[in-house]
Motif scaffolding. Structure first.
Motif, PDB file in Angstrom:
ATOM      1  N   ALA A 250       0.728  -1.058   0.052  1.00  5.64           N
ATOM      2  CA  ALA A 250       0.082   0.084  -0.090  1.00  5.64           C
ATOM      3  C   ALA A 250       0.845   1.148   0.024  1.00  5.64           C
ATOM      4  N   ARG A 251       0.624   2.375  -0.801  1.00  3.93           N
ATOM      5  CA  ARG A 251       1.369   3.301  -0.895  1.00  3.93           C
ATOM      6  C   ARG A 251       0.411   4.606  -1.105  1.00  3.93           C
TER       7      ARG A 251
ATOM      8  N   PHE B 227      -3.389   4.244  -1.315  1.00  4.93           N
ATOM      9  CA  PHE B 227      -4.097   3.231  -2.197  1.00  4.93           C
ATOM     10  C   PHE B 227      -3.755   1.862  -1.717  1.00  4.93           C
ATOM     11  N   PRO B 228      -4.481   0.768  -1.871  1.00  4.21           N
ATOM     12  CA  PRO B 228      -4.452  -0.258  -1.169  1.00  4.21           C
ATOM     13  C   PRO B 228      -3.213  -1.226  -1.620  1.00  4.21           C
ATOM     14  N   ALA B 229      -2.848  -2.070  -1.100  1.00  3.20           N
ATOM     15  CA  ALA B 229      -1.892  -3.401  -1.661  1.00  3.20           C
ATOM     16  C   ALA B 229      -2.349  -3.880  -2.541  1.00  3.20           C
TER      17      ALA B 229
ATOM     18  N   VAL C 181       3.571  -2.146 -16.422  1.00  4.63           N
ATOM     19  CA  VAL C 181       3.713  -1.609 -15.410  1.00  4.63           C
ATOM     20  C   VAL C 181       2.461  -2.035 -14.378  1.00  4.63           C
ATOM     21  N   ALA C 182       2.491  -2.760 -13.460  1.00  5.39           N
ATOM     22  CA  ALA C 182       1.518  -3.380 -12.592  1.00  5.39           C
ATOM     23  C   ALA C 182       1.278  -2.556 -11.259  1.00  5.39           C
ATOM     24  N   THR C 183       0.669  -1.286 -11.234  1.00  7.17           N
ATOM     25  CA  THR C 183       0.577  -0.382 -10.075  1.00  7.17           C
ATOM     26  C   THR C 183      -0.652   0.402 -10.237  1.00  7.17           C
ATOM     27  N   HIS C 184      -0.981   0.989  -9.041  1.00  2.66           N
ATOM     28  CA  HIS C 184      -2.060   2.119  -9.008  1.00  2.66           C
ATOM     29  C   HIS C 184      -2.028   3.035 -10.043  1.00  2.66           C
ATOM     30  N   GLY C 185      -2.869   3.503 -10.592  1.00  4.59           N
ATOM     31  CA  GLY C 185      -2.847   4.824 -11.570  1.00  4.59           C
ATOM     32  C   GLY C 185      -4.441   4.960 -11.997  1.00  4.59           C
TER      33      GLY C 185
ATOM     34  N   LEU D 101       1.302   5.013 -10.259  1.00  2.00           N
ATOM     35  CA  LEU D 101       2.064   5.357  -8.853  1.00  2.00           C
ATOM     36  C   LEU D 101       3.519   4.680  -8.828  1.00  2.00           C
ATOM     37  N   ALA D 102       4.523   5.226  -8.415  1.00  2.00           N
ATOM     38  CA  ALA D 102       5.788   4.525  -8.160  1.00  2.00           C
ATOM     39  C   ALA D 102       6.035   4.553  -6.667  1.00  2.00           C
ATOM     40  N   TRP D 103       7.105   3.982  -6.336  1.00  2.00           N
ATOM     41  CA  TRP D 103       7.353   3.666  -4.799  1.00  2.00           C
ATOM     42  C   TRP D 103       7.390   5.238  -4.217  1.00  2.00           C
TER      43      TRP D 103
END
Length: 1000
Positions: free
Chosen positions: A813-814, A817-819, A863-867, A879-881
């Motif tokens: 989670a960052r 945004f959830p994990a 890219v497997a991340t929230h956006g 969203l990057a780290w």
């Protein structure tokens, strides 16, 4: 390209043509005075004096038209434009809502007025100059004239300067003589006495240029004179010339080490803004801010930050604008607390006005994401809620958004009031009052608006004519026209017309052709609203002539659009199409500077640009002619492409789409069978233009209102996104959209063909794969792809070779945004199929991502991340780290490898993103990412998918892609079918994923 070049070439001859037109304008003014005097002598009862209802008035109108014809002042859509002759201000208010002559599919009641470009909210930096000397200046030297000037006692300052000019000429002091002439020009400018200002300025420049240029006093005096010359040029509408003068002044000030160089640099930014070059203006102001960063707080720093914030607001960077303006306000307040002066008070008022404009822009932007204009928001609060439960919930949310907008505008109105109360400057008080009035009109607060406009008129009447006051006059007239129509004739339309006619004459006296064009066109729009088509057409043609004369495509398109409406309502459809087509060409010619049209908060792409394209398509695809010729079909399709490109340009605030491969050509040449469906949503129907391989275009239409299309699309999206099982309601809605788009040509399609959709309007939010024919989903018969425009960047099939992939993702989670726990499984399984470099969690930073692409270019980036995709570029990100990566920054990161590799990214996959909920145009963000990424194809999700289902779909997609020769569209189809046939039969789990761009 050729169109843009012609506009640029026209600029070089504009001033020459102005000289030839001057004689004609003088003759026009004389004729106007004669006509007005003639009309004034005609008998007419007082109760009917305004409206020409008696035969004597009709006879007078006929007499004037005859006189115009006798003098050769006729016109046509393509012929010689008439002389600049404003008609009598008589208006037939009985025809404000014309019902006698209706255009075929358009109504003048649909066309709202648009505001002219208001003046900037910051003044030009052009002080009264005196030469610096080691000797003290006696009290009767230029310093006393300067004090008079700074006190606003311009006439007394002129008298003092004229006395000093005689003394300098007698003593042979040519340096002081030249500077005094420049100061005389400046004082005359303040009084609006342009002939005297021009004469003194010409003398000053000639005299100072004749002096030996090597000495510092001469260079400083030349720079000071150039500063004043630029102010004169800018006030007269010559922004290009003003920019050049201020650039020369800056160079001279810098040579002698004079800090006045900062003032002229700020003036350059003002000129750049006027020319629509906001990116350059922002860069210039940011550089000045950096220069001043280490210096003590000052009013100059306050103004630089405020001007920077204003430019950032217009360029759409609202967060950066807020930071700059709040810093400006803090410094201004601190300076005022230390030493209160009129200057610090003025600085506080000016930044308050800028903050009000920013608050208004933010409120409108939030409203726009919900798909509403201010007018629609007001109407939403007045409209009863639907009886349908699902629909009612949506409408309640829309009402909450509308109510929030109105609450935000109340804060803005208070800030406008505060700015007007605090400011010692008449010009700033006027601008604050005008902005407040425009917001009241925009939000339909008619009573408050009526109570304020008289005071604004009085303020305007006290100011001398100049570009800012001329545009203020025009803006006021446009606002009053809207107010009059909403309030049953108050204020009086005849008075508004007289004010605009006076503004035309003042613009001629000043020599500002841009302002004159706006005034004439606005007067034409007023006549359009009252149904006086011939008079409106005459004025509009005159305004267009002036706009073309000065190569101002950004205003020419408005008058071509207005001319098209007027020709259409008079039954000249061919002429209307020609005028509309010219308007679209003008918009395309300035697509790189489209932000030039975006003046302050009045601009709305949906109201000022988009209707031009849609109304032209409506004319080209005549519902009475179901089989139009191929030329019109091609033109209609190209116009819609122009709209798609313009929307993306507006999204990024710059020209961004520049491709070369027509979809038709790809369909005809490809060995993979495909069909392209170009959808066009019009007010009363959906038009579809179909392109099949080796076949000409064909067209079919479905009668359905735009409101119904939007409602069904929203309801269907909600059903698909929120239901964990196929619902009867969702299936019915899917079938309805299928019936609109597919069923009329279903028998002409072949199984396993790829359907490429160029979607329009609310249909963009609907995943086409989930359309249903009553038995099966569309994806069970065809591969599906989307094209953000009608062209593709270098489309090629996937080369069967060893792919190089870069994968990045977050499992933790960052940033609220959830994990995403299944991302690790997704990347690990894909890596087994596709050799990849992986950046996971803490290693997925912007810098590492860029370094990885630069070190070893990748053909696939996953890219497997929230956006989130939004209709606002600033709110579109992944969203990057370490941070959110904005769409423009993402574009820069992905295009790094172009420096080291000739091959672009074949495929960009964004597997965990979503469109912003409630944002009816959020797919613009998705298209924007696809276009700016530089990848041949992009796969992304329209909503957040179940983490496990999304991982399974992506794993199967890559398995299909690398297993056998297969297109990207077919690989995605097979992956979706694998979920549909397993435990994920609801579209919520598989329909979200869409392929944009090259489907091969």
């Amino acid at each position: 390209m050729g169109q843009s070049r012609r506009w640029r070439q026209a600029r070089f001859t504009a001033e020459l043509r102005q000289q030839f037109e001057a004689i004609g304008r003088c003759c026009s003014a004389t004729l106007t005075q004669y006509c007005s005097a003639t009309l004034a002598r005609l008998p007419c009862p007082s109760s009917h004096r305004v409206f020409y209802r008696h035969r004597t008035r009709r006879w007078a109108t006929a007499l004037l038209l005859g006189l115009m014809l006798a003098l050769g002042l006729t016109y046509s859509a393509t012929g010689t434009p008439p002389a600049n002759l404003p008609p009598s201000p008589a208006l037939h208010t009985a025809s404000i809502h014309p019902a006698t002559v209706q255009p075929e599919s358009l109504s003048t009641e649909q066309f709202s007025g648009f505001l002219a470009q208001p003046p900037s909210t910051f003044p030009l930096r052009s002080s009264f100059f005196v030469l610096r000397s080691s000797q003290a200046l006696p009290p009767d030297d230029p310093q006393s004239a300067r004090l008079l000037y700074e006190a606003g006692r311009y006439r007394e300052a002129i008298a003092q300067l004229e006395t000093q000019l005689i003394d300098y000429r007698q003593t042979g002091d040519r340096l002081h003589e030249g500077l005094t002439l420049a100061n005389l020009s400046l004082a005359h400018q303040q009084l609006g006495e342009w002939a005297a200002a021009e004469r003194h300025m010409t003398e000053a420049v000639q005299l100072l240029n004749s002096l030996p240029p090597r000495t510092q006093p001469v260079q400083r005096a030349q720079a000071q004179a150039l500063t004043i010359l630029g102010r004169l040029q800018f006030a007269r509408g010559q922004a290009d010339a003003a920019l050049e003068s201020w650039e020369r002044a800056t160079a001279l000030f810098q040579q002698v080490g004079d800090l006045a160089a900062i003032d002229t640099q700020m003036n350059q930014a003002q000129a750049l803004r006027s020319l629509g070059l906001y990116r350059r203006a922002i860069a210039q102001l940011a550089a000045i801010d950096q220069q001043l960063a280490a210096t003590p707080d000052s009013l100059t720093k306050v103004q630089v930050l405020r001007t920077l914030g204003d430019a950032q607001r217009v360029a759409g960077d609202l967060d950066a604008a807020r930071q700059a303006l709040e810093q400006s306000r803090r410094i201004a307040a601190a300076l005022h607390a230390q030493s209160p002066t009129p200057a610090t008070q003025e600085a506080i008022a000016a930044v308050t006005l800028s903050l009000a404009n920013l608050g208004r822009a933010r409120a409108i932007a939030a409203l726009g994401q919900a798909g509403m204009t201010p007018t629609e928001a007001v109407q939403r609060l007045k409209t009863p809620l639907s009886d349908n439960r699902a629909r009612r919930a949506y409408e309640q949310r829309q009402q909450r958004i509308a109510a929030t907008f109105l609450q935000q505008t109340e804060t803005v109105l208070r800030l406008y009031t505060e700015a007007a109360q605090v400011s010692p400057s008449a010009e700033l008080r006027l601008q604050a009052a005008l902005n407040q009035l425009s917001l009241l009109v925009e939000t339909a607060q008619w009573e408050q608006a009526r109570s304020r406009y008289s005071a604004i008129q009085q303020q305007l009447d006290l100011l001398p004519p100049s570009r800012p006051t001329l545009f203020s006059q025009i803006e006021l007239a446009q606002l009053l026209t809207t107010l009059s129509q909403a309030s049953g004739g108050e204020p009086d339309l005849e008075a508004i017309a007289r004010r605009l006619s006076k503004t035309v004459q003042q613009a001629r006296e000043v020599g500002d052709l841009r302002a004159e064009s706006f005034a004439l066109g606005s007067l034409g729009h007023l006549y359009e609203q009252t149904g006086q088509w011939r008079e409106a057409q005459t004025l509009t043609q005159q305004a267009l002539n002036l706009a073309q004369q000065i190569a101002a495509a950004d205003i020419a398109y408005r008058w071509q659009w207005q001319l098209g409406r007027l020709l259409l309502v008079q039954g000249d459809k061919t002429g209307a199409i020609a005028a509309y087509s010219q308007s679209v060409q003008s918009l395309q010619a300035i697509r790189g500077d489209l932000v030039a049209i975006n003046r302050d908060v009045q601009f709305s792409f949906r109201e000022s640009v988009e209707p031009v394209y849609r109304q032209l398509v409506d004319l080209l695809l005549d519902p009475q002619n179901p089989t139009p010729d191929l030329e019109r079909l091609v033109q209609a399709r190209d116009v819609i492409e122009g709209l798609q490109v313009a929307e993306l340009d507006n999204f990024f605030r710059e020209a961004c789409l520049d491709t070369q491969f027509q979809l038709d050509r790809v369909v005809d040449l490809s060995t993979l069978p495909a069909a392209v469906l170009y959808t066009i949503v019009l007010p009363d129907r959906i038009e579809v233009i179909l392109k099949q391989p080796q076949q000409p275009l064909r067209r079919y239409a479905t009668p359905v209102s735009q409101e119904t299309v939007e409602r069904v699309s929203e309801d269907l999206l909600r059903e698909l996104r929120d239901r964990a099982y196929p619902s009867p309601e969702g299936l019915a809605l899917s079938q309805q959209v299928y019936d609109w788009l597919i069923r009329p040509i279903a028998d002409q399609l072949t199984e396993n063909q790829t359907l490429v959709f160029v979607l329009d309007g609310a249909l963009r939010n609907v995943p086409m794969a989930a359309l249903h024919d009553g038995r099966q989903y569309l994806i069970e018969h065809y591969s599906v792809a989307l094209a953000p425009g009608l062209q593709l960047p270098d489309p090629r099939p996937l080369q069967q070779r060893q792919f190089r992939a870069l994968m990045a993702g977050l499992t933790e989670a960052r940033d609220n945004f959830p994990a995403l726990p299944n991302v690790e499984k997704e990347l690990a399984e894909i890596q087994k199929t596709l050799p990849s470099r992986v950046l996971l969690n803490t290693s997925f930073t912007q810098q590492n991502f860029q370094n990885s692409l630069s070190a070893a270019p990748a053909s696939i980036v996953h890219v497997a991340t929230h956006g989130e995709f939004s209709s606002n570029a600033a709110d579109t990100f992944i969203l990057a780290w370490d941070s959110r990566v904005n769409v423009k920054d993402l574009s820069s990161l992905l295009q790094v490898q172009e420096l080291d590799s000739p091959e672009p990214i074949e495929l960009l996959v964004l597997s965990a993103c979503r469109t912003a909920e409630g944002d009816r145009r959020a797919t613009l963000g998705l298209a924007g990412v696809a276009v700016r990424a530089g990848a041949r194809s992009t796969i992304a999700s329209l909503w957040s998918v179940d983490d496990e289902a999304g991982a399974d779909l992506m794993i199967e997609f890559y398995h299909q892609l690398t297993r056998s020769p297969i297109s990207k569209a077919e690989a995605l189809r097979q992956a979706q079918l694998s979920l549909l046939r397993a435990n994920y039969d609801a579209p919520r789990f598989w329909a979200s994923y869409v392929l944009l761009g090259n489907w091969l």
